[in-house]
Design a protein around this motif. Structure first.
Motif, short mmCIF file in Angstrom:
data_model
loop_
_atom_site.label_atom_id
_atom_site.label_comp_id
_atom_site.label_asym_id
_atom_site.label_seq_id
_atom_site.Cartn_x
_atom_site.Cartn_y
_atom_site.Cartn_z
N VAL A 172 4.96 3.65 -10.86
CA VAL A 172 4.91 2.19 -10.79
C VAL A 172 6.32 1.64 -10.84
N VAL A 173 6.52 0.52 -10.12
CA VAL A 173 7.83 -0.11 -10.02
C VAL A 173 7.66 -1.61 -10.24
N ASN A 174 8.45 -2.16 -11.16
CA ASN A 174 8.50 -3.60 -11.35
C ASN A 174 9.53 -4.17 -10.39
N THR A 175 9.13 -5.14 -9.57
CA THR A 175 10.07 -5.77 -8.66
C THR A 175 10.31 -7.21 -9.13
N ILE A 219 15.85 -28.38 -3.31
CA ILE A 219 14.94 -27.81 -4.30
C ILE A 219 15.21 -26.32 -4.44
N GLN A 220 15.47 -25.90 -5.66
CA GLN A 220 15.72 -24.50 -5.93
C GLN A 220 14.54 -23.94 -6.73
N GLY A 221 14.12 -22.76 -6.38
CA GLY A 221 12.97 -22.16 -7.05
C GLY A 221 13.13 -20.66 -7.17
N ARG A 222 12.03 -20.03 -7.54
CA ARG A 222 12.06 -18.58 -7.74
C ARG A 222 10.68 -18.03 -7.39
N THR A 223 10.67 -16.90 -6.68
CA THR A 223 9.40 -16.25 -6.40
C THR A 223 8.96 -15.46 -7.64
N SER A 224 7.69 -15.19 -7.72
CA SER A 224 7.18 -14.53 -8.92
C SER A 224 7.48 -13.04 -8.90
N ASP A 225 7.56 -12.45 -10.09
CA ASP A 225 7.75 -11.01 -10.23
C ASP A 225 6.47 -10.30 -9.80
N SER A 226 6.61 -9.04 -9.39
CA SER A 226 5.44 -8.29 -8.96
C SER A 226 5.58 -6.83 -9.37
N LYS A 227 4.53 -6.06 -9.13
CA LYS A 227 4.53 -4.65 -9.47
C LYS A 227 3.90 -3.87 -8.33
N LYS A 228 4.51 -2.73 -7.99
CA LYS A 228 4.00 -1.86 -6.95
C LYS A 228 3.66 -0.51 -7.55
N ALA A 229 2.68 0.16 -6.96
CA ALA A 229 2.30 1.50 -7.39
C ALA A 229 2.34 2.43 -6.19
N TYR A 230 3.05 3.54 -6.35
CA TYR A 230 3.09 4.59 -5.35
C TYR A 230 2.15 5.70 -5.82
N VAL A 231 1.13 5.99 -5.03
CA VAL A 231 0.08 6.92 -5.42
C VAL A 231 0.11 8.12 -4.47
N ARG A 232 0.19 9.32 -5.03
CA ARG A 232 0.12 10.54 -4.23
C ARG A 232 -1.27 11.15 -4.39
N LEU A 233 -1.88 11.46 -3.25
CA LEU A 233 -3.21 12.05 -3.26
C LEU A 233 -3.12 13.56 -3.18
N ALA A 234 -4.20 14.21 -3.56
CA ALA A 234 -4.27 15.67 -3.47
C ALA A 234 -4.23 16.09 -2.00
N ALA A 235 -3.86 17.34 -1.77
CA ALA A 235 -3.76 17.85 -0.40
C ALA A 235 -5.11 17.77 0.30
N GLY A 236 -5.07 17.30 1.53
CA GLY A 236 -6.28 17.20 2.33
C GLY A 236 -7.06 15.92 2.14
N GLN A 237 -6.62 15.02 1.28
CA GLN A 237 -7.31 13.76 1.03
C GLN A 237 -6.55 12.63 1.71
N SER A 238 -7.28 11.58 2.10
CA SER A 238 -6.64 10.41 2.70
C SER A 238 -7.49 9.18 2.43
N ILE A 239 -6.88 8.03 2.64
CA ILE A 239 -7.56 6.75 2.46
C ILE A 239 -7.57 6.05 3.81
N ASP A 240 -8.75 5.59 4.24
CA ASP A 240 -8.88 4.85 5.48
C ASP A 240 -9.15 3.39 5.11
N TYR A 241 -8.13 2.53 5.26
CA TYR A 241 -8.26 1.13 4.87
C TYR A 241 -9.28 0.40 5.74
N GLU A 242 -9.31 0.68 7.03
CA GLU A 242 -10.21 -0.02 7.94
C GLU A 242 -11.67 0.29 7.62
#
Length: 111
Positions: free
Chosen positions: A70-73, A83-106
């Motif tokens: 996980v990474v805090n951005t 006008i001066q402002g600031r975008t909100s902080d966010s967090k990303k997660a990098y996930v590694r799957l086991a060999a032979g597995q995949s995710i189909d978003y569609e």
């Protein structure tokens, strides 16, 4: 390790797990990571931890997760005219799957 992940997933309510992942992040860099090293990138809630992200991905997509990073951005300063402002902080997660597995978003969107 499997005993730990099963106890974590049983302790966390399924409603919370469904709200942990906000959106998949698909860019040129992340699509290369998907092809080469089986890494998938998600935008997650700010309070999400590694075990919670792992349990959420395994629950939602039915895959085996081997590693989570996980990474805090921090937000950026933006300016629109006077006008001066600031975008909100966010967090990303990098996930590694086991060999032979995949995710189909569609396929998940159509279901």
């Amino acid at each position: 390790m499997t005993a730990v992940s099963t106890t974590i997933s049983t302790k966390i309510a399924k409603e919370k797990l469904y709200s942990v992942l906000l959106a998949p992040l698909v860019t040129e860099k992340t699509s290369l990571a998907m092809q080469n090293s089986n890494h998938y990138t998600f935008s997650v809630r700010r309070d999400a931890t590694k075990p919670v992200v792992k349990a959420a991905v395994e629950l939602l997509f039915g895959v085996k997760v081997t590693e989570v990073q996980v990474v805090n951005t921090p937000g950026k300063s933006r300016r629109f005219g006077k006008i001066q402002g600031r975008t909100s902080d966010s967090k990303k997660a990098y996930v590694r799957l086991a060999a032979g597995q995949s995710i189909d978003y569609e396929a998940k969107l159509k279901a």
